[in-house]
Design a protein around this motif. Structure first.
Motif, PDB file in Angstrom:
ATOM      1  N   LEU A  38       0.872  -1.181   0.000  1.00  0.00           N
ATOM      2  CA  LEU A  38       0.000   0.000   0.000  1.00  0.00           C
ATOM      3  C   LEU A  38       0.903   1.222   0.000  1.00  0.00           C
ATOM      4  CD1 LEU A  38      -2.631   1.561   0.250  1.00  0.00           C
ATOM      5  CD2 LEU A  38      -2.663   1.031   2.705  1.00  0.00           C
ATOM      6  N   ARG A  39       0.923   1.958  -1.128  1.00  0.00           N
ATOM      7  CA  ARG A  39       1.811   3.092  -1.284  1.00  0.00           C
ATOM      8  C   ARG A  39       1.036   4.313  -1.764  1.00  0.00           C
ATOM      9  NH1 ARG A  39       4.644   0.248   1.077  1.00  0.00           N
ATOM     10  NH2 ARG A  39       6.800  -0.406   0.681  1.00  0.00           N
ATOM     11  N   ARG A  40       1.019   5.355  -0.947  1.00  0.00           N
ATOM     12  CA  ARG A  40       0.438   6.612  -1.409  1.00  0.00           C
ATOM     13  C   ARG A  40       1.211   7.105  -2.639  1.00  0.00           C
ATOM     14  NH1 ARG A  40       3.377   9.668   3.583  1.00  0.00           N
ATOM     15  NH2 ARG A  40       2.505   7.895   4.655  1.00  0.00           N
ATOM     16  N   PRO A  41       0.546   7.723  -3.604  1.00  0.00           N
ATOM     17  CA  PRO A  41       1.261   8.225  -4.786  1.00  0.00           C
ATOM     18  C   PRO A  41       2.295   9.275  -4.404  1.00  0.00           C
ATOM     19  CG  PRO A  41      -1.111   8.139  -5.181  1.00  0.00           C
ATOM     20  CD  PRO A  41      -0.917   7.882  -3.712  1.00  0.00           C
ATOM     21  N   GLY A  42       3.374   9.324  -5.169  1.00  0.00           N
ATOM     22  CA  GLY A  42       4.406  10.327  -4.937  1.00  0.00           C
ATOM     23  C   GLY A  42       3.936  11.701  -5.358  1.00  0.00           C
ATOM     24  N   TRP A  43       4.677  12.701  -4.943  1.00  0.00           N
ATOM     25  CA  TRP A  43       4.360  14.071  -5.322  1.00  0.00           C
ATOM     26  C   TRP A  43       4.734  14.331  -6.779  1.00  0.00           C
ATOM     27  CZ3 TRP A  43       7.204  15.192  -0.267  1.00  0.00           C
ATOM     28  CH2 TRP A  43       6.301  15.224   0.810  1.00  0.00           C
ATOM     29  N   VAL A  44       4.022  15.261  -7.399  1.00  0.00           N
ATOM     30  CA  VAL A  44       4.278  15.639  -8.783  1.00  0.00           C
ATOM     31  C   VAL A  44       4.551  17.136  -8.825  1.00  0.00           C
ATOM     32  CG1 VAL A  44       3.319  15.746 -11.119  1.00  0.00           C
ATOM     33  CG2 VAL A  44       2.782  13.795  -9.638  1.00  0.00           C
ATOM     34  N   PRO A  45       5.646  17.563  -9.438  1.00  0.00           N
ATOM     35  CA  PRO A  45       5.938  19.007  -9.477  1.00  0.00           C
ATOM     36  C   PRO A  45       4.886  19.773 -10.255  1.00  0.00           C
ATOM     37  CG  PRO A  45       7.433  17.776 -10.912  1.00  0.00           C
ATOM     38  CD  PRO A  45       6.673  16.767 -10.113  1.00  0.00           C
TER      39      PRO A  45
END
Length: 249
Positions: free
Chosen positions: A95-102
């Motif tokens: 279970l991995r929250r999505p990474g940030w996107v610039p």
């Protein structure tokens, strides 16, 4: 059905809350935070003693499914979980929250490690807001810059010689992050790509202030492990497993 959830993240707690009325849930916390936010259901605190210890625990407690909901940078336990699940013949989901996107206007400097992040500071600024957690500060110990280190619990040496520690726990507000950057004269931010909304306001505040951000990329999930982006997706995966025979031997 017995589900073992590894991790004390926001997503791990949300998943435990979704599952505890329908299946037996045990949440395992590493014990690195002195006063963690506890999930509902059964809770165990502390390590397993590596892959063999996790396999033994899974078998002894008749675990039917394993969820790796640890922090995206908890690489060791993620790979231990993958090896243990394969050995114990128990299905595993990450279970991995999505990474940030610039966004437009961001000045991000992606790097692959804390050591690379420390080297990237040369020429970027003299007053660093370091939000990579209290573990790993040794990578910055020989840097000449001034550091504001924010963490839940107090860090231990080695750490940079010029360091101010701010003990705080998210979620953080945009207004608060703006004020913090201005008050401390921050001119560069260092963070891990943890994802999620709780600590994202610092990125917006840095963008508004024109501050460069050194972003440590997250490590990959072990090969072959399926990934859910939300607790809802993970709960659906568990429900599907609950309807199928257990592969455990």
């Amino acid at each position: 059905m017995h589900v073992l959830i590894l991790g004390g993240t926001t997503e791990a707690r949300a998943l435990a809350a979704r599952l505890h009325d329908t299946v037996r849930v045990t949440s395992s916390l590493a014990g690195r935070v002195a006063a963690p936010r506890l999930p509902v259901g059964e809770v165990r605190i502390g390590g397993f003693g590596g892959v063999d210890g996790l396999v033994e625990w899974v078998r002894a407690h008749a675990v039917d499914a394993l969820i790796d909901a640890t922090h995206p940078f908890a690489q060791t336990i993620s790979f231990n979980a993958a090896r243990a699940a394969a050995t114990a013949h128990v299905p595993l989901l990450a279970l991995r929250r999505p990474g940030w996107v610039p966004a437009a206007g961001d000045d991000w400097r992606p790097v692959s490690s804390l050591e690379e992040a420390a080297r990237a500071l040369d020429g970027l600024g003299d007053r660093v807001f370091l939000t990579t957690g209290r573990m790993g500060l040794a990578a910055f110990a020989d840097r000449p810059q001034w550091f504001l280190v924010r963490s839940v619990d107090a860090p231990e040496p080695p750490m940079p010689a010029r360091t101010e520690v701010l003990l705080d726990r998210g979620p953080f507000t945009l207004e608060g992050e703006r004020e913090l950057l201005a008050r401390h004269g921050i001119d560069v931010l260092v963070t891990k790509d943890s994802g999620g909304a709780a600590t994202a306001p610092k990125l917006t505040a840095a963008r508004e202030a024109g501050i460069p951000v050194v972003v440590v990329r997250r490590p990959p999930v072990p090969q072959g492990v399926p990934v859910a982006a939300t607790p809802e997706e993970a709960a659906a995966w568990v429900r599907g497993r609950a309807e199928a025979p257990s592969p455990r031997t």
